[in-house]
Design a protein around this motif. Sequence first.
Motif, PDB file in Angstrom:
ATOM      1  N   VAL A 185       0.834  -1.211   0.000  1.00 47.93           N
ATOM      2  CA  VAL A 185       0.000   0.000   0.000  1.00 47.93           C
ATOM      3  C   VAL A 185       0.863   1.252   0.000  1.00 47.93           C
ATOM      4  O   VAL A 185       0.584   2.230  -0.712  1.00 47.93           O
ATOM      5  N   GLU A 186       1.931   1.250   0.788  1.00 41.56           N
ATOM      6  CA  GLU A 186       2.760   2.448   0.913  1.00 41.56           C
ATOM      7  C   GLU A 186       3.808   2.587  -0.186  1.00 41.56           C
ATOM      8  O   GLU A 186       4.164   3.696  -0.570  1.00 41.56           O
ATOM      9  N   HIS A 187       4.299   1.471  -0.703  1.00 42.65           N
ATOM     10  CA  HIS A 187       5.456   1.559  -1.606  1.00 42.65           C
ATOM     11  C   HIS A 187       5.268   0.836  -2.938  1.00 42.65           C
ATOM     12  O   HIS A 187       6.133   0.944  -3.812  1.00 42.65           O
ATOM     13  N   GLY A 188       4.177   0.099  -3.117  1.00 44.04           N
ATOM     14  CA  GLY A 188       4.006  -0.672  -4.336  1.00 44.04           C
ATOM     15  C   GLY A 188       3.114   0.023  -5.346  1.00 44.04           C
ATOM     16  O   GLY A 188       2.412   0.981  -5.023  1.00 44.04           O
ATOM     17  N   PRO A 189       3.112  -0.481  -6.582  1.00 42.96           N
ATOM     18  CA  PRO A 189       2.241   0.089  -7.618  1.00 42.96           C
ATOM     19  C   PRO A 189       0.818  -0.442  -7.497  1.00 42.96           C
ATOM     20  O   PRO A 189       0.604  -1.604  -7.158  1.00 42.96           O
ATOM     21  N   ARG A 190      -0.160   0.411  -7.744  1.00 46.48           N
ATOM     22  CA  ARG A 190      -1.567   0.016  -7.797  1.00 46.48           C
ATOM     23  C   ARG A 190      -1.914  -0.956  -6.662  1.00 46.48           C
ATOM     24  O   ARG A 190      -2.259  -2.120  -6.909  1.00 46.48           O
ATOM     25  N   PRO A 191      -1.828  -0.512  -5.419  1.00 44.10           N
ATOM     26  CA  PRO A 191      -1.981  -1.442  -4.289  1.00 44.10           C
ATOM     27  C   PRO A 191      -3.307  -2.176  -4.242  1.00 44.10           C
ATOM     28  O   PRO A 191      -3.350  -3.340  -3.835  1.00 44.10           O
ATOM     29  N   THR A 192      -4.409  -1.525  -4.658  1.00 42.00           N
ATOM     30  CA  THR A 192      -5.708  -2.192  -4.574  1.00 42.00           C
ATOM     31  C   THR A 192      -5.815  -3.370  -5.540  1.00 42.00           C
ATOM     32  O   THR A 192      -6.704  -4.206  -5.398  1.00 42.00           O
ATOM     33  N   THR A 193      -4.905  -3.419  -6.511  1.00 38.36           N
ATOM     34  CA  THR A 193      -4.842  -4.560  -7.426  1.00 38.36           C
ATOM     35  C   THR A 193      -3.698  -5.493  -7.063  1.00 38.36           C
ATOM     36  O   THR A 193      -3.864  -6.720  -7.010  1.00 38.36           O
ATOM     37  N   THR A 194      -2.532  -4.935  -6.791  1.00 34.41           N
ATOM     38  CA  THR A 194      -1.332  -5.734  -6.545  1.00 34.41           C
ATOM     39  C   THR A 194      -1.483  -6.652  -5.342  1.00 34.41           C
ATOM     40  O   THR A 194      -1.051  -7.810  -5.376  1.00 34.41           O
ATOM     41  N   VAL A 195      -2.095  -6.150  -4.267  1.00 36.72           N
ATOM     42  CA  VAL A 195      -2.260  -6.969  -3.058  1.00 36.72           C
ATOM     43  C   VAL A 195      -2.975  -8.277  -3.393  1.00 36.72           C
ATOM     44  O   VAL A 195      -2.565  -9.364  -2.940  1.00 36.72           O
ATOM     45  N   PHE A 196      -3.998  -8.203  -4.208  1.00 37.81           N
ATOM     46  CA  PHE A 196      -4.797  -9.398  -4.480  1.00 37.81           C
ATOM     47  C   PHE A 196      -4.188 -10.272  -5.567  1.00 37.81           C
ATOM     48  O   PHE A 196      -4.411 -11.487  -5.588  1.00 37.81           O
ATOM     49  N   LEU A 197      -3.405  -9.673  -6.467  1.00 34.89           N
ATOM     50  CA  LEU A 197      -2.655 -10.496  -7.418  1.00 34.89           C
ATOM     51  C   LEU A 197      -1.604 -11.326  -6.689  1.00 34.89           C
ATOM     52  O   LEU A 197      -1.392 -12.502  -7.010  1.00 34.89           O
ATOM     53  N   VAL A 198      -0.949 -10.724  -5.700  1.00 31.19           N
ATOM     54  CA  VAL A 198       0.018 -11.477  -4.887  1.00 31.19           C
ATOM     55  C   VAL A 198      -0.701 -12.592  -4.121  1.00 31.19           C
ATOM     56  O   VAL A 198      -0.205 -13.729  -4.043  1.00 31.19           O
ATOM     57  N   GLY A 199      -1.871 -12.282  -3.562  1.00 32.56           N
ATOM     58  CA  GLY A 199      -2.639 -13.299  -2.859  1.00 32.56           C
ATOM     59  C   GLY A 199      -3.060 -14.437  -3.769  1.00 32.56           C
ATOM     60  O   GLY A 199      -2.988 -15.618  -3.391  1.00 32.56           O
ATOM     61  N   ALA A 200      -3.484 -14.101  -4.995  1.00 31.17           N
ATOM     62  CA  ALA A 200      -3.867 -15.143  -5.950  1.00 31.17           C
ATOM     63  C   ALA A 200      -2.663 -16.015  -6.299  1.00 31.17           C
ATOM     64  O   ALA A 200      -2.778 -17.246  -6.421  1.00 31.17           O
ATOM     65  N   GLY A 201      -1.499 -15.395  -6.444  1.00 34.69           N
ATOM     66  CA  GLY A 201      -0.284 -16.161  -6.714  1.00 34.69           C
ATOM     67  C   GLY A 201       0.072 -17.089  -5.564  1.00 34.69           C
ATOM     68  O   GLY A 201       0.494 -18.237  -5.774  1.00 34.69           O
ATOM     69  N   ALA A 202      -0.099 -16.608  -4.336  1.00 41.91           N
ATOM     70  CA  ALA A 202       0.195 -17.436  -3.168  1.00 41.91           C
ATOM     71  C   ALA A 202      -0.705 -18.659  -3.120  1.00 41.91           C
ATOM     72  O   ALA A 202      -0.269 -19.781  -2.822  1.00 41.91           O
ATOM     73  N   MET A 203      -1.986 -18.468  -3.420  1.00 34.46           N
ATOM     74  CA  MET A 203      -2.904 -19.602  -3.399  1.00 34.46           C
ATOM     75  C   MET A 203      -2.636 -20.572  -4.551  1.00 34.46           C
ATOM     76  O   MET A 203      -2.824 -21.784  -4.406  1.00 34.46           O
ATOM     77  N   THR A 204      -2.188 -20.063  -5.675  1.00 26.13           N
ATOM     78  CA  THR A 204      -1.804 -20.945  -6.785  1.00 26.13           C
ATOM     79  C   THR A 204      -0.619 -21.814  -6.370  1.00 26.13           C
ATOM     80  O   THR A 204      -0.572 -23.018  -6.671  1.00 26.13           O
ATOM     81  N   LEU A 205       0.343 -21.229  -5.657  1.00 23.00           N
ATOM     82  CA  LEU A 205       1.484 -21.993  -5.152  1.00 23.00           C
ATOM     83  C   LEU A 205       1.007 -23.099  -4.207  1.00 23.00           C
ATOM     84  O   LEU A 205       1.503 -24.237  -4.266  1.00 23.00           O
ATOM     85  N   CYS A 206       0.045 -22.787  -3.352  1.00 18.14           N
ATOM     86  CA  CYS A 206      -0.491 -23.793  -2.432  1.00 18.14           C
ATOM     87  C   CYS A 206      -1.178 -24.923  -3.188  1.00 18.14           C
ATOM     88  O   CYS A 206      -1.036 -26.104  -2.820  1.00 18.14           O
ATOM     89  N   LEU A 207      -1.930 -24.582  -4.236  1.00 19.02           N
ATOM     90  CA  LEU A 207      -2.601 -25.615  -5.024  1.00 19.02           C
ATOM     91  C   LEU A 207      -1.588 -26.578  -5.635  1.00 19.02           C
ATOM     92  O   LEU A 207      -1.806 -27.800  -5.657  1.00 19.02           O
ATOM     93  N   ILE A 208      -0.464 -26.042  -6.104  1.00 23.35           N
ATOM     94  CA  ILE A 208       0.583 -26.902  -6.683  1.00 23.35           C
ATOM     95  C   ILE A 208       1.194 -27.794  -5.610  1.00 23.35           C
ATOM     96  O   ILE A 208       1.391 -29.005  -5.811  1.00 23.35           O
ATOM     97  N   ALA A 209       1.520 -27.204  -4.448  1.00 30.77           N
ATOM     98  CA  ALA A 209       2.133 -27.976  -3.362  1.00 30.77           C
ATOM     99  C   ALA A 209       1.200 -29.089  -2.883  1.00 30.77           C
ATOM    100  O   ALA A 209       1.639 -30.219  -2.626  1.00 30.77           O
ATOM    101  N   LEU A 210      -0.080 -28.778  -2.774  1.00 23.13           N
ATOM    102  CA  LEU A 210      -1.033 -29.786  -2.319  1.00 23.13           C
ATOM    103  C   LEU A 210      -1.252 -30.877  -3.358  1.00 23.13           C
ATOM    104  O   LEU A 210      -1.468 -32.046  -3.017  1.00 23.13           O
TER     105      LEU A 210
END
Length: 412
Positions: A171-196
């Motif tokens: 939020v303080e230092h990244g680009p387009r925080p209202t979008t970036t935060v959730f893209l990172v979250g989606a990526g994290a969950m994709t990583l979990c799906l692969i691991a599982l």
Amino acid sequence: MPAAPAQPVTATVPGTEHRASPRALVAATLTLVLAFAVSSSPVPLFTTYRRADGLTDGDFSLATVAYFAGTILALLVLGRLSTHLGRRPLALAAAALLLAGALVMLRVDSLAPLALGRFLSGLGCGIASSAVMSYVVDAAPRRPAWLATMITSQSPMVGLTLGALGSGLIVEHGPRPTTTVFLVGAGAMTLCLIALAIAPETGPRLRGALASLRPRVAVPAAARPLLPALAAVVVSTWAMGSFYQAFGPSVVADGLGTDDAVVFAVVFSAYMLPSVLGAPIGGRMRAATAQRTGMTVFAIGVLGVLTALALDSVVLFIAASVVAGAGQGMAMSASVRSVLSTATPAETAPTMAAVYLLSYSGAMAASLISGQLTRWYGVEQIVIGYGVLAVAAAVVTALCAREPRPVEAPAA
């Protein structure tokens, strides 16, 4: 000499033997931590939403209620399903729901998408609180005996902390925080799906999957004497956590004089992260002693939070949050250890579901009531109710905490 943590029963019926698996343990722990990280990532954005979209404290409280409603629905309906379908399929479903929630919140411009995204995240975390935590218990080695209970009780706190800190930095230092935060979250969950997807199954697969969908809360008979102290611990500590989620940004912006998302993340983490430090301290005590000590420390910390708000002191607020968080870790870990020591592998999932159903119900009730009170009172007045709850819970725990009596597995 410190008492050794009680160990869950390792066998009851054919097909429920302990199946330790390092690969499954890593996948389940990763999913558990990242699930709660994704669930907390929207919170540092609340100030942005309030400024850009006109959302209010009442809206944020309702969004928090939507999250808790999702968790409670998942625990009531799906809390026992992993005993019948397996841990891994339910863990995959949890990650998929959290991924969907992150995608929904890519475009938040009103309460509706925020509440829907939070509801989907709640469903995912509700499944994680039962199936994924049971996956951890199944996959963990028998020694050290405290490992499974430490992971299951503290992973939510670690995840919530990581999510808040990471989101605050974006939020303080990244680009387009209202979008970036959730893209990172989606990526994290994709990583979990692969691991599982590449992790082995560890849990029992018993008959009765459809019957398990009927809402029912069940704990082992041996755990029932432990419920009064357990309820006091989880309801009060999770209610305080809901206060930080719903009102933390307002406290930082209005009460402490800054709208910096990183400052909020630090304040939020000051309550959540010390829980991890309190857990091993409590693990060296008998369960009832750790519950009483932890709740006393927790109540002192919450009273310190009230004092800090009255004095407008950021330093005191953070210090008091650290104290409250450490007390929470001691009491919560000991409570989970107590009830798990009475559960067989087939009873692990419904037992964890019952524990976290109490936790989320307390948090949702507190959020719903405090959200309504924002019509007439400020945050400084509302937090007094949390202080009363903390003191009352400490008294109940002091009176009701007792040592568990683990049930021995029958001989094969």
